[in-house]
Design a protein around this motif. Structure first.
Motif, PDB file in Angstrom:
ATOM      1  N   LEU A 177       7.950  -0.559  -9.382  1.00 31.37           N
ATOM      2  CA  LEU A 177       8.894  -1.671  -9.221  1.00 31.37           C
ATOM      3  C   LEU A 177       8.859  -2.248  -7.810  1.00 31.37           C
ATOM      4  O   LEU A 177       8.941  -3.465  -7.616  1.00 31.37           O
ATOM      5  CB  LEU A 177      10.310  -1.218  -9.581  1.00 31.37           C
ATOM      6  N   PHE A 178       8.717  -1.379  -6.823  1.00 36.30           N
ATOM      7  CA  PHE A 178       8.635  -1.827  -5.435  1.00 36.30           C
ATOM      8  C   PHE A 178       7.366  -2.650  -5.216  1.00 36.30           C
ATOM      9  O   PHE A 178       7.390  -3.688  -4.552  1.00 36.30           O
ATOM     10  CB  PHE A 178       8.675  -0.609  -4.516  1.00 36.30           C
ATOM     11  N   GLY A 179       6.264  -2.199  -5.803  1.00 31.91           N
ATOM     12  CA  GLY A 179       5.012  -2.947  -5.704  1.00 31.91           C
ATOM     13  C   GLY A 179       5.100  -4.313  -6.354  1.00 31.91           C
ATOM     14  O   GLY A 179       4.571  -5.297  -5.833  1.00 31.91           O
ATOM     15  N   LYS A 180       5.789  -4.380  -7.497  1.00 36.26           N
ATOM     16  CA  LYS A 180       5.979  -5.680  -8.158  1.00 36.26           C
ATOM     17  C   LYS A 180       6.774  -6.636  -7.281  1.00 36.26           C
ATOM     18  O   LYS A 180       6.464  -7.824  -7.207  1.00 36.26           O
ATOM     19  CB  LYS A 180       6.720  -5.490  -9.488  1.00 36.26           C
ATOM     20  N   ARG A 181       7.781  -6.123  -6.586  1.00 35.41           N
ATOM     21  CA  ARG A 181       8.600  -6.971  -5.720  1.00 35.41           C
ATOM     22  C   ARG A 181       7.771  -7.505  -4.545  1.00 35.41           C
ATOM     23  O   ARG A 181       7.882  -8.677  -4.179  1.00 35.41           O
ATOM     24  CB  ARG A 181       9.805  -6.183  -5.217  1.00 35.41           C
ATOM     25  N   ALA A 234       5.506 -10.212  -5.813  1.00 35.60           N
ATOM     26  CA  ALA A 234       6.272 -11.439  -6.043  1.00 35.60           C
ATOM     27  C   ALA A 234       6.510 -12.175  -4.727  1.00 35.60           C
ATOM     28  O   ALA A 234       6.413 -13.406  -4.664  1.00 35.60           O
ATOM     29  CB  ALA A 234       7.594 -11.112  -6.728  1.00 35.60           C
ATOM     30  N   PHE A 235       6.801 -11.433  -3.660  1.00 39.97           N
ATOM     31  CA  PHE A 235       6.980 -12.048  -2.338  1.00 39.97           C
ATOM     32  C   PHE A 235       5.692 -12.727  -1.875  1.00 39.97           C
ATOM     33  O   PHE A 235       5.724 -13.859  -1.366  1.00 39.97           O
ATOM     34  CB  PHE A 235       7.429 -10.992  -1.325  1.00 39.97           C
ATOM     35  N   LEU A 236       4.558 -12.050  -2.054  1.00 46.31           N
ATOM     36  CA  LEU A 236       3.284 -12.634  -1.644  1.00 46.31           C
ATOM     37  C   LEU A 236       2.950 -13.877  -2.470  1.00 46.31           C
ATOM     38  O   LEU A 236       2.435 -14.864  -1.937  1.00 46.31           O
ATOM     39  CB  LEU A 236       2.171 -11.588  -1.751  1.00 46.31           C
ATOM     40  N   LEU A 279      11.896  -6.801   2.618  1.00 46.31           N
ATOM     41  CA  LEU A 279      11.099  -5.971   1.719  1.00 46.31           C
ATOM     42  C   LEU A 279      11.362  -4.477   1.937  1.00 46.31           C
ATOM     43  O   LEU A 279      11.101  -3.664   1.052  1.00 46.31           O
ATOM     44  CB  LEU A 279       9.600  -6.242   1.933  1.00 46.31           C
ATOM     45  N   LEU A 280      11.888  -4.135   3.092  1.00 46.56           N
ATOM     46  CA  LEU A 280      12.144  -2.731   3.385  1.00 46.56           C
ATOM     47  C   LEU A 280      13.376  -2.190   2.667  1.00 46.56           C
ATOM     48  O   LEU A 280      13.575  -0.988   2.596  1.00 46.56           O
ATOM     49  CB  LEU A 280      12.308  -2.530   4.901  1.00 46.56           C
ATOM     50  N   LEU A 287       0.827  -1.206   0.000  1.00 44.86           N
ATOM     51  CA  LEU A 287       0.000   0.000   0.000  1.00 44.86           C
ATOM     52  C   LEU A 287       0.865   1.261   0.000  1.00 44.86           C
ATOM     53  O   LEU A 287       0.520   2.252  -0.650  1.00 44.86           O
ATOM     54  CB  LEU A 287      -0.953  -0.006   1.195  1.00 44.86           C
ATOM     55  N   VAL A 288       1.978   1.226   0.702  1.00 46.51           N
ATOM     56  CA  VAL A 288       2.907   2.358   0.679  1.00 46.51           C
ATOM     57  C   VAL A 288       3.485   2.530  -0.723  1.00 46.51           C
ATOM     58  O   VAL A 288       3.577   3.644  -1.248  1.00 46.51           O
ATOM     59  CB  VAL A 288       4.030   2.171   1.730  1.00 46.51           C
ATOM     60  N   ALA A 289       3.860   1.413  -1.352  1.00 46.78           N
ATOM     61  CA  ALA A 289       4.401   1.473  -2.718  1.00 46.78           C
ATOM     62  C   ALA A 289       3.353   1.991  -3.697  1.00 46.78           C
ATOM     63  O   ALA A 289       3.662   2.772  -4.604  1.00 46.78           O
ATOM     64  CB  ALA A 289       4.885   0.094  -3.153  1.00 46.78           C
TER      65      ALA A 289
END
Length: 154
Positions: free
Chosen positions: A106-110, A113-115, A151-152, A84-86
Motif C-alpha cells: 500500500l505504501f508503494g502504491k501511494r 501515485a505521487f510520482l 510521503l513519510l 525502494l524502502v516500501a
C-alpha cells in the motif's frame, strides 16, 4: 554541456543504481532459497515476492524518470528512495505471513501515485508554457518539494 545534463539527472541515476542493487539482492535471496531443497514453500514465497517486485519495476522507473525530467529531480528521487524502502518492506513481509506484505504494498502504491501526479503536473506545465505562455514550474516545484515530505507519513 554534458555537466549541465548530468546536473539535472544525477539524483535519478543514483536511485536507479540503488534499485538495480536491490534487484540483485532479491535475486540472490531467490537463488539462496532455491538451493535449499528442504523448504519448497519458502522458495515459492520468495520467488513470488521477487516476481511481484519485478512486475512493478518498469512502471516505477518510468514514472520516476518522467517526474524528475518533467518537473523536479529532487522530490522524484526522494520518492524513488521511499518506494525502494516500501518495496524492501513488501519483499521481507512476503517471506513471513502474507498480511505482513500489505503495508509495504500500500505504501508503494501511494508513492507511485505521487510520482504519477508529478508527471501529470510537469506535462501540464509544459503545455501551459507551450500554448499559453504561462510558466508555473517554480510554484509547482515548491509544492512538490513540500508534498514529498508527506510521503513519510504512514
Amino acid at each position: 554541456m554534458l555537466s549541465i545534463v548530468v546536473e539535472h539527472i544525477f539524483l535519478l541515476v543514483i536511485v536507479t543504481l540503488i534499485s538495480v542493487l536491490q534487484n540483485a539482492f532479491f535475486a540472490t535471496k531467490v537463488e539462496g532459497e532455491g538451493k535449499e531443497h528442504n523448504n519448497k514453500t519458502a522458495f515459492e514465497r520468495v520467488s513470488c515476492a521477487n516476481r511481484n517486485c519485478m512486475d512493478s519495476y518498469p512502471t516505477f522507473l518510468a514514472v520516476m524518470w518522467c517526474a524528475g525530467l518533467c518537473l523536479n529531480q529532487a522530490p522524484a528521487a526522494f520518492a524513488g528512495i521511499i518506494y525502494l524502502v516500501a518495496r524492501q518492506k513488501y519483499f521481507v513481509g512476503y517471506m513471513g505471513q502474507t498480511s505482513q506484505s500489505t503495508p509495504g504494498f500500500l505504501f508503494g502504491k501511494r508513492v507511485l501515485a505521487f510520482l504519477i501526479l508529478m508527471c501529470i503536473v510537469g506535462i501540464f506545465n509544459f503545455l501551459l508554457v507551450r500554448y499559453l505562455g504561462n510558466d508555473y514550474k517554480d510554484t509547482m516545484e515548491t509544492i512538490t518539494n513540500a508534498a514529498s515530505a508527506l510521503l513519510l507519513i504512514p
